[in-house]
Structures are given as structure tokens and as C-alpha cells.
Design an enzyme around this catalytic site. Structure first.
Site, mmCIF file in Angstrom:
data_model
loop_
_atom_site.group_PDB
_atom_site.id
_atom_site.type_symbol
_atom_site.label_atom_id
_atom_site.label_comp_id
_atom_site.label_asym_id
_atom_site.label_seq_id
_atom_site.Cartn_x
_atom_site.Cartn_y
_atom_site.Cartn_z
ATOM 1 N N ASN A 166 -14.985 27.314 -25.036
ATOM 2 C CA ASN A 166 -15.720 26.268 -24.334
ATOM 3 C C ASN A 166 -15.508 26.325 -22.820
ATOM 4 O OD1 ASN A 166 -16.613 25.175 -26.797
ATOM 5 N ND2 ASN A 166 -14.747 23.963 -26.996
ATOM 6 N N HIS A 225 -38.076 24.487 -12.814
ATOM 7 C CA HIS A 225 -38.245 23.588 -13.960
ATOM 8 C C HIS A 225 -37.562 24.137 -15.220
ATOM 9 C CE1 HIS A 225 -41.359 21.536 -11.562
ATOM 10 N NE2 HIS A 225 -41.823 22.746 -11.298
ATOM 11 N N ASN A 257 -2.587 -1.556 13.358
ATOM 12 C CA ASN A 257 -4.025 -1.314 13.298
ATOM 13 C C ASN A 257 -4.395 0.047 13.876
ATOM 14 O OD1 ASN A 257 -3.952 -3.913 12.383
ATOM 15 N ND2 ASN A 257 -5.131 -4.814 14.069
ATOM 16 N N SER A 261 0.819 -1.220 0.000
ATOM 17 C CA SER A 261 0.000 0.000 0.000
ATOM 18 C C SER A 261 0.848 1.263 0.000
ATOM 19 C CB SER A 261 -0.924 0.021 1.217
ATOM 20 O OG SER A 261 -0.170 0.026 2.425
ATOM 21 N N SER A 284 -11.577 25.017 -29.543
ATOM 22 C CA SER A 284 -11.808 23.840 -30.374
ATOM 23 C C SER A 284 -10.672 23.692 -31.371
ATOM 24 C CB SER A 284 -13.137 23.964 -31.122
ATOM 25 O OG SER A 284 -13.236 23.015 -32.163
ATOM 26 N N LYS A 314 -8.120 4.130 1.458
ATOM 27 C CA LYS A 314 -7.351 5.343 1.196
ATOM 28 C C LYS A 314 -7.418 5.845 -0.247
ATOM 29 C CE LYS A 314 -4.519 3.791 4.915
ATOM 30 N NZ LYS A 314 -5.434 2.620 4.966
ATOM 31 N N TYR A 320 -10.044 -5.297 13.101
ATOM 32 C CA TYR A 320 -9.352 -4.866 11.902
ATOM 33 C C TYR A 320 -9.390 -5.968 10.844
ATOM 34 C CZ TYR A 320 -5.871 -3.115 8.653
ATOM 35 O OH TYR A 320 -5.248 -2.686 7.515
#
Length: 460
Positions: A286, A157, A111, A24, A278, A326, A318
């Protein structure tokens, strides 16, 4: 012997494929500062209770500082063989100090160590996001005075509904982000609880002082149940949820401003430094930053879903599954922080297209509700008034005119009680000024809200 910190009972070396699969450190190395801070506090506590001598503690603290410096300068070597950031720091310490370094892990487990590191990281991450949110709120408030005279069509709406002051719009987002900040404060309180000293799951028989460590690390409290705290990732999921809500609010704002910047709306000119072009259409400007803020929200929501599924079936205490908490949490933080870093200057740099807004403001009969409420004040029941105004709007639509363009006889045909006073409530300016309720878009109330937000930011 395997050479692992946990290898005493093993008589076979770990398969290289297993090392690569279970490591890890490729992502938890970013916890190095928290891991070292926790180790320093732990060493100082061990010295206080007599499990380390003062000299041993001093040597450990000095060596940990050197290791921190090496990591920050990019001179520290990471390898999958040492699995995680905790073992890297410990091995580097042992390489420097020998048996003294081997004493650091007294009274703790990886742990409770990783839980403490993650709590420290979440605490700092919350503070970072909170500052970014305040920057964005300040950007919205900073627009309010200059835009105070601008009236915008409000929508429900995505249909024109009622007129509102532009700063009323800006402060609406400030309220959303203030709720986000409130959730972060709540999350920080629950995260700011010390796990260290819970050991693997049952505590330790050694005379450690968990409250001393908590005090040194700035925790508000100490977890009361060692079994619970070994399996607790509630604080991480809560933070992931808070980040998802922030992303949702950013996405709502981004969507609105994307629409407003189109030719069809024409309300807003985005700063070109936050746009792209573009490769084939030379005229294009954009809103890519806004689109990506909207799009990256999907990742943040997906990360929350991943974390919820991750813990759904885990027994106490654990489990190695927790290693997988993570990457999604880090990614959500990085994504939201990057979005907020761009949002504040984008808000500050955008310009309202006043001429385009004003040219179409009379479209949509935004004053219809104000007219209805004028009838209510004259004693007409609300549902009756609603029907009367609906028919008047129909007349105006059929002729392509505003309500204010109807003759007084047309108003009286629908409601004989009406007189020329009706024209004093028609039009978007009059409709805005007619508002009275707390929290409305009435100019005097909006001004008070602007002042309240400015006062909130004073001295910060």
C-alpha cells in the site's frame, strides 16, 4: 505580591487554573534559541548605548549561553507558572545574576520580544523548507536522463489526451516547487524585519538603538511603526499560506503517483521501503506514505484557516490572542518538512513500468491532435480540421484500431487533400517529435530544460 514579572499592581495570586489555561511554554519553548539570540543582541545594544556596563553585558551573555546549553541538554526545568519561554529565560538569568539579570528587559516588552523571536524562527524555517524543496527538485531532475526515452500518456479530466516525455512530467513538478521557493523568498524578505525595540506598542523613551540590534540579528530592515509591528503577524500567515501551497503541490503529486501505482494504471513501482502492507491481505503493498502526504495537506490548510480567523477581528496593537498563532504555524512547518523529507527519496527510488506503459500507449488515440494540426498546416481551418479528425477517431473506435490503422481511402473520404504523408504524423513517437512550441514536450526542448535545471543546481 504574586511573584510574577508583571505582578506589582496585583494583590492576589494567579489562580492555578488560569496559569494552566494561559501558559504557552508547552509549545513556545521551541523558540528558546531565537529568544536567547535576541536577548544577547539586545544586551549588547544596551551596553553600546550605556544602559548596561560592559561587565554587566558580558555576564548576561555568558549566563544566556549557559541557559541555552541547559535547555539543549534537557536539564532545564519548565513550569506553567512562568507562562512562556521569555519568562523562563529571564527568571533563570535573574536566579544567576540578581539585579544584573533584571536589567535585560530594559527598553523592550514581551510584545516586541515574541514578535522578534517568531520572525527569527520563520526565517530559519523558510531556509529549511527551501532546502527540502531543492532536494525534491534534484530528485526529479535526477530521473530525467534515465527516463528520457519513456513516453507517457498525458491526461486532462483523467482521460488520455496527448503523449508527453516522462522528463516533461518530472520537470512540471520542478516548476511548481520553484514557484513555491519563489514565494518563500518573498516571504523571507517581509519576515526579515526587526520588531525589537518597538516595546509594548509606542516605543520607549530610553536611548536604544534598534538598527544596531537589527544588524546583530541579521535583519534587513527595522519596522518603522511601533504600533503596527506590535500587531503584525502578516509574515506568519504568509508563511502558513506558502506551506499550504507546498502541501497542495505535494498532494497533487501524491494523488497522481497513487493512481499510477495501481494495477489499473500499472505505470509505477513504488519503493517498498516507503510502502506498508495489510494485516489481513498478504499480497498488499500500500502507498501509505503518499496517502498520508495527501491526507496531511488537510491539516496544513486547516492551520492556515485557523490563523486567518485568529487575526480577523483584532484591534491594534498586541492582544493575547497572538499566543495561539504558534501551534498551527509550528504544526504546518513540521508536517510539510516531514512530507518533503520522505518525498525526495521516494521520487528517486520509484521505477517506471516501461513494459506496461508501452503496451497500452497506443490506446486513447493520443495522436489525434497532431493529426488535426497536420490538416491545419495544409490549409484546413481549425474547427473544420477538428471535426474531420473527430469523425476519423469515431471510425477507429468503432473498429477498435489506431488512427494509423485506417486506410488512406478512409482519410481521403473525410479530407480529399490528405495523402500518404498523413502516416508520418501518426503514432505517439511522431506526435511527440512534431511538437515545436516553447515549453512543449518536444525532445530537443525537454533536453534543453533538463540541462537548464542541471546548470541551476551546479555549485549548490
Amino acid at each position: 505580591m504574586t511573584g510574577k514579572a508583571w505582578g506589582g499592581v496585583f494583590d492576589q495570586a494567579t489562580d492555578r487554573r488560569v496559569e494552566e489555561f494561559t501558559e504557552s511554554v508547552s509549545f513556545d519553548r521551541r523558540l528558546y534559541a531565537q529568544d536567547i539570540d535576541g536577548s544577547i543582541a539586545h544586551a549588547q545594544m544596551l551596553a553600546k548605548v550605556g544602559l548596561l556596563t560592559d561587565d554587566e553585558c558580558a555576564r548576561i551573555v555568558q549566563a544566556l549561553g549557559e541557559i541555552r546549553q541547559e535547555i539543549e541538554q534537557g536539564r532545564f526545568r519548565f513550569t506553567s507558572e512562568l507562562e512562556d519561554i521569555h519568562m523562563h529565560v529571564e527568571r533563570a538569568l535573574i536566579d544567576r545574576l540578581g539585579d544584573v539579570g533584571r536589567k535585560l528587559h530594559t527598553g523592550r516588552s514581551r510584545n516586541d520580544q515574541v514578535a522578534t523571536d517568531l520572525r527569527l524562527w520563520v526565517r530559519t524555517a523558510i531556509d529549511t523548507i527551501d532546502r527540502r524543496l531543492e532536494d525534491l527538485q534534484r530528485a526529479f531532475v535526477g530521473r530525467c536522463d534515465a527516463d528520457f526515452d519513456v513516453i507517457l500518456p498525458g491526461y486532462t479530466h483523467l482521460q488520455r489526451a496527448q503523449p508527453v516525455l516522462a522528463p516533461h512530467y518530472w520537470l512540471a513538478y520542478c516548476e511548481k516547487f520553484e514557484r513555491d521557493r519563489g514565494r518563500l523568498r518573498d516571504c523571507r524578505r517581509r519576515a526579515n524585519v526587526s520588531s525589537l525595540g518597538a516595546a509594548a506598542l509606542a516605543g520607549t523613551s530610553l536611548p536604544i538603538d534598534r538598527h544596531d540590534v537589527a544588524l546583530r540579528l541579521g535583519f534587513d530592515a527595522v519596522a518603522a511603526n511601533s504600533l503596527d509591528v506590535s500587531s503584525d503577524r502578516d509574515f506568519a500567515l504568509e508563511f502558513a499560506f506558502d506551506l499550504a501551497m507546498i502541501a497542495e503541490h505535494l498532494s497533487t503529486w501524491a494523488e497522481e503517483w497513487i493512481l499510477w501505482s495501481t494495477v489499473e494504471f500499472g505505470f509505477l513501482r513504488l519503493p517498498q521501503a516507503f510502502c506498508t502492507g495489510s494485516s489481513i491481505m498478504p499480497q498488499k503493498v500500500n502507498p501509505d506514505v503518499l496517502e498520508l502526504i495527501r491526507g496531511k495537506t488537510a491539516r496544513v490548510i486547516g492551520n492556515l484557516q485557523s490563523l486567518l480567523v485568529l487575526i480577523k477581528g483584532l484591534p491594534l496593537a498586541y492582544n493575547r490572542d497572538f499566543q495561539e498563532d504558534k501551534p498551527p504555524l509550528f504544526d504546518s512547518f513540521d508536517t510539510v518538512q516531514a512530507s518533503l523529507a520522505l518525498a525526495a527519496p521516494l521520487v528517486a527510488g520509484a521505477e517506471l513500468n516501461r513494459q506496461a506503459i508501452a503496451a497500452r500507449l497506443d490506446q486513447g488515440h493520443l495522436d489525434a491532435t497532431t493529426l488535426m494540426e497536420h490538416l491545419i498546416r495544409r490549409g484546413v481551418p481549425q474547427r473544420t480540421a477538428h471535426g474531420i479528425v473527430g469523425r476519423l477517431v469515431r471510425r477507429a473506435l468503432d473498429r477498435g484500431v489506431r488512427l494509423a490503422d485506417l486506410a488512406i481511402d478512409e482519410f481521403r473520404a473525410e479530407c480529399p487533400e490528405l495523402n500518404h504523408e498523413v502516416y508520418q504524423v501518426l503514432g505517439v513517437e511522431q506526435a511527440v517529435r512534431a511538437m515545436q512550441s516553447y515549453g512543449s514536450t518536444a525532445p530537443d526542448r525537454v533536453r534543453k530544460e533538463i540541462d537548464r535545471w542541471k546548470e541551476r543546481f551546479k555549485g549548490r
